[in-house]
Design an enzyme around this catalytic site. Structure first.
Site, mmCIF file in Angstrom:
data_model
loop_
_atom_site.group_PDB
_atom_site.id
_atom_site.type_symbol
_atom_site.label_atom_id
_atom_site.label_comp_id
_atom_site.label_asym_id
_atom_site.label_seq_id
_atom_site.Cartn_x
_atom_site.Cartn_y
_atom_site.Cartn_z
ATOM 1 N N ARG A 236 -25.427 102.205 38.938
ATOM 2 C CA ARG A 236 -24.710 100.732 38.752
ATOM 3 C C ARG A 236 -23.742 101.241 37.195
ATOM 4 O O ARG A 236 -24.104 101.954 36.629
ATOM 5 C CB ARG A 236 -25.312 99.985 38.595
ATOM 6 C CG ARG A 236 -25.984 99.270 39.623
ATOM 7 C CD ARG A 236 -24.983 98.764 40.613
ATOM 8 N NE ARG A 236 -25.925 97.438 41.128
ATOM 9 C CZ ARG A 236 -26.553 98.770 42.554
ATOM 10 N NH1 ARG A 236 -25.908 100.027 42.506
ATOM 11 N NH2 ARG A 236 -27.064 98.000 43.408
ATOM 12 N N GLU A 265 -15.615 97.135 40.132
ATOM 13 C CA GLU A 265 -15.415 97.310 40.752
ATOM 14 C C GLU A 265 -15.349 96.266 42.236
ATOM 15 O O GLU A 265 -14.947 95.232 42.012
ATOM 16 C CB GLU A 265 -16.517 97.817 41.656
ATOM 17 C CG GLU A 265 -17.000 99.148 41.521
ATOM 18 C CD GLU A 265 -18.881 98.775 42.247
ATOM 19 O OE1 GLU A 265 -19.240 98.869 43.150
ATOM 20 O OE2 GLU A 265 -20.221 99.740 41.509
ATOM 21 N N HIS A 284 -18.613 103.225 46.298
ATOM 22 C CA HIS A 284 -19.840 102.487 46.111
ATOM 23 C C HIS A 284 -19.877 102.670 47.539
ATOM 24 O O HIS A 284 -20.604 101.987 48.649
ATOM 25 C CB HIS A 284 -19.693 101.235 46.043
ATOM 26 C CG HIS A 284 -20.620 100.823 45.284
ATOM 27 N ND1 HIS A 284 -21.612 99.735 44.694
ATOM 28 C CD2 HIS A 284 -22.380 100.886 45.821
ATOM 29 C CE1 HIS A 284 -23.039 99.246 44.130
ATOM 30 N NE2 HIS A 284 -23.629 99.835 45.116
HETATM 31 N N1 LIG Z 1 -24.750 103.946 45.131
HETATM 32 C C1 LIG Z 1 -25.209 103.136 45.787
HETATM 33 O O1 LIG Z 1 -25.221 102.446 46.749
HETATM 34 C C2 LIG Z 1 -26.627 102.505 45.001
HETATM 35 C C3 LIG Z 1 -27.002 102.142 44.828
HETATM 36 N N2 LIG Z 1 -28.514 102.401 44.173
HETATM 37 C C4 LIG Z 1 -29.191 102.203 42.295
HETATM 38 O O2 LIG Z 1 -30.276 103.220 42.644
HETATM 39 C C5 LIG Z 1 -31.012 102.409 41.736
HETATM 40 C C6 LIG Z 1 -31.967 102.875 42.242
HETATM 41 O O3 LIG Z 1 -32.981 102.889 43.335
HETATM 42 P P1 LIG Z 1 -34.886 102.773 43.660
HETATM 43 O O4 LIG Z 1 -34.701 104.103 43.602
HETATM 44 O O5 LIG Z 1 -34.580 102.127 45.161
HETATM 45 O O6 LIG Z 1 -35.423 102.286 42.611
HETATM 46 P P2 LIG Z 1 -36.921 102.331 42.078
HETATM 47 O O7 LIG Z 1 -36.935 100.477 41.528
HETATM 48 O O8 LIG Z 1 -37.146 102.888 42.879
HETATM 49 O O9 LIG Z 1 -36.253 103.554 41.051
HETATM 50 C C7 LIG Z 1 -35.891 102.976 39.693
HETATM 51 C C8 LIG Z 1 -36.518 104.072 38.361
HETATM 52 O O10 LIG Z 1 -35.692 103.503 37.219
HETATM 53 C C9 LIG Z 1 -36.966 103.991 36.346
HETATM 54 N N3 LIG Z 1 -36.364 103.026 34.884
HETATM 55 C C10 LIG Z 1 -36.186 101.523 35.122
HETATM 56 N N4 LIG Z 1 -35.506 101.279 33.706
HETATM 57 C C11 LIG Z 1 -35.664 102.611 32.995
HETATM 58 C C12 LIG Z 1 -35.602 102.787 32.016
HETATM 59 N N5 LIG Z 1 -35.243 102.055 30.934
HETATM 60 N N6 LIG Z 1 -34.930 103.908 31.194
HETATM 61 C C13 LIG Z 1 -36.037 104.788 32.372
HETATM 62 N N7 LIG Z 1 -35.720 105.059 33.920
HETATM 63 C C14 LIG Z 1 -36.001 103.403 34.008
HETATM 64 C C15 LIG Z 1 -38.284 103.244 36.727
HETATM 65 O O11 LIG Z 1 -39.013 103.759 36.199
HETATM 66 P P3 LIG Z 1 -39.744 102.810 34.839
HETATM 67 O O12 LIG Z 1 -40.287 102.032 35.738
HETATM 68 O O13 LIG Z 1 -41.798 103.471 35.038
HETATM 69 O O14 LIG Z 1 -39.292 103.181 34.212
HETATM 70 C C16 LIG Z 1 -38.367 103.682 38.517
HETATM 71 O O15 LIG Z 1 -38.336 105.335 38.723
HETATM 72 C C17 LIG Z 1 -31.197 100.977 41.850
HETATM 73 O O16 LIG Z 1 -31.379 99.716 40.947
HETATM 74 C C18 LIG Z 1 -29.959 100.400 42.453
HETATM 75 O O17 LIG Z 1 -28.745 100.181 41.226
HETATM 76 C C19 LIG Z 1 -29.333 102.118 45.439
HETATM 77 C C20 LIG Z 1 -29.059 102.869 46.699
HETATM 78 C C21 LIG Z 1 -27.579 102.554 46.695
HETATM 79 O O1 LIG Z 2 -25.976 99.788 45.739
HETATM 80 C C1 LIG Z 2 -26.327 99.305 46.353
HETATM 81 C C2 LIG Z 2 -28.079 99.119 46.874
HETATM 82 O O2 LIG Z 2 -28.490 98.931 47.474
HETATM 83 O O3 LIG Z 2 -27.719 98.379 45.655
#
Ligand SMILES: NC(=O)C1=CN([C@@H]2O[C@H](COP(=O)(O)OP(=O)(O)OC[C@H]3O[C@@H](n4cnc5c(N)ncnc54)[C@H](OP(=O)(O)O)[C@@H]3O)[C@@H](O)[C@H]2O)C=CC1
Ligand SMILES: O=CC(=O)O
Length: 318
Positions: A236, A265, A284
């Site tokens: 994000r 955005e 995006h």
């Molecule tokens: N560009 C796009 O179109 C898309 C963007 N996204 C973005 O990608 C993000 C991730 O998706 P996804 O992988 O499914 O989510 P997950 O919840 O599987 O992964 C997120 C990771 O971030 C870590 N995390 C959370 N808070 C922190 C922090 N403060 N510091 C460091 N690490 C942190 C978590 O680990 P832990 O809790 O151990 O810290 C976890 O491993 C979504 O939330 C979304 O914003 C997703 C899909 C499409």
């Molecule tokens: O940004 C896209 C999402 O699935 O989150």
């Protein structure tokens, strides 16, 4: 029951909803429902099917008299005021998992594009500036064998790490907790954030947008990166101080960046980042494959149906 769908969706996603409910769908292609209209429609709606472009905040929820469920066609739900929804006992559904591989593909595409100066190469031909083969013309950074540092080793982070393994990259990662699967299956090494920023050649941000991650990458973090570092953000925009990123790129404190997400955005061609040649900008589209968007839409529809039937959602935000 009445449901609102805030963006135009294909019948493969909507038909099941249309069979069961009164559907009000915004029919204008590639545009979200205007907020004024959403304010009006939400008053007597039972269900809301939304996406990342909709602000589902207190102002909107205050108008909803009958709302039983909110379902977003996304994994990230930072556009929804979860606390306000909880106060009203409205469950919120999202779509984790089905978009993981498509988003990892796009993240890796950005990494390759930024590292190997692909958009600059395309511009050179488009602008008729390709005069000859020259030894150091458009040379970029080596991807194969480099070190990748993934901040947010969750579902998508892990899928990016698998791709990095195929490019013989060393994998560093930072989370609040350890990811044993990444360590055992891919040999990823856990690092504190400072160490990751200092050691990685490619830094990939994939943590969700939360109070904790707000502008977690700013001037200090860019100054810790190598001058040859490439920064990729597909999480994000709010996780990054965009002005600090602009300065770091302009002053060549870092080598390049690849971005799919922004503070606000959509951005336009007058956005300051657009002035720079060492940044690759995408609108995006992380999860934007036809198959994945269909899966996301179908899952969001099922979450909505579950909520309207008073059942636990398939993927309910906790
Ligand atoms: N560009 C796009 O179109 C898309 C963007 N996204 C973005 O990608 C993000 C991730 O998706 P996804 O992988 O499914 O989510 P997950 O919840 O599987 O992964 C997120 C990771 O971030 C870590 N995390 C959370 N808070 C922190 C922090 N403060 N510091 C460091 N690490 C942190 C978590 O680990 P832990 O809790 O151990 O810290 C976890 O491993 C979504 O939330 C979304 O914003 C997703 C899909 C499409
Ligand atoms: O940004 C896209 C999402 O699935 O989150």
């Amino acid at each position: 029951m009445k449901i609102i769908i805030t963006s135009k969706l294909p019948s493969q996603i909507t038909s099941k909803l249309e069979d069961k409910y009164d559907v009000v769908m915004w029919e204008v292609e590639n545009e979200p429902m205007p907020r004024e209209q959403l304010f009006k429609e939400i008053e007597d709606a039972d269900g809301l099917f939304c996406n990342v472009a909709d602000q589902v905040d207190k102002e909107l929820l205050d108008r909803a008299q009958k709302l039983k469920v909110i379902s977003t066609m996304a994994v990230g739900y930072d556009n929804i005021d979860i606390e306000e929804a909880k106060k009203r006992e409205i469950p919120v559904g999202h779509t984790p998992g089905v978009l993981t591989e498509a988003t990892a593909d796009l993240t890796f595409a950005l990494l390759l594009a930024a590292g190997r100066r692909i958009s600059e190469g395309i511009d050179v031909i488009r602008e008729d500036k390709w005069k000859n083969w020259a030894p150091f013309f458009l040379t970029g950074q080596q991807v194969h064998g480099a070190t990748i540092g993934i901040i947010g080793m969750g579902r998508i982070g892990l899928a990016v790490a698998k791709r990095a393994k195929g490019f013989s990259m060393d994998i560093l990662y930072h989370n609040r907790s350890r990811n044993r699967e990444a360590e055992q299956e891919l040999g990823a090494t856990y690092c504190e954030l400072d160490e990751l920023l200092e050691k990685a050649d490619f830094i990939v941000l994939l943590a969700p947008s939360t109070k904790e991650t707000y502008q977690m990458i700013g001037a200090k973090q860019f100054s810790q990166m190598k001058e040859t570092a490439i920064f990729i953000n597909t999480s994000r925009g709010t996780n990054v101080d965009e002005e600090a990123l602009y300065e770091a790129l302009k002053n060549e404190e870092i080598y390049a960046a690849g971005l799919d997400v922004y503070n606000s955005e959509p951005i336009s061609s007058s956005h300051p980042l657009h002035e720079l040649s060492n940044v690759t900008l995408l609108p995006h589209i992380g999860s934007a494959t036809i198959e994945t968007r269909m899966e996301m839409g179908k899952l969001a529809a099922e979450n909505l149906i579950h909520g309207l039937e008073g059942k636990l959602l398939i993927h309910q935000v906790k």
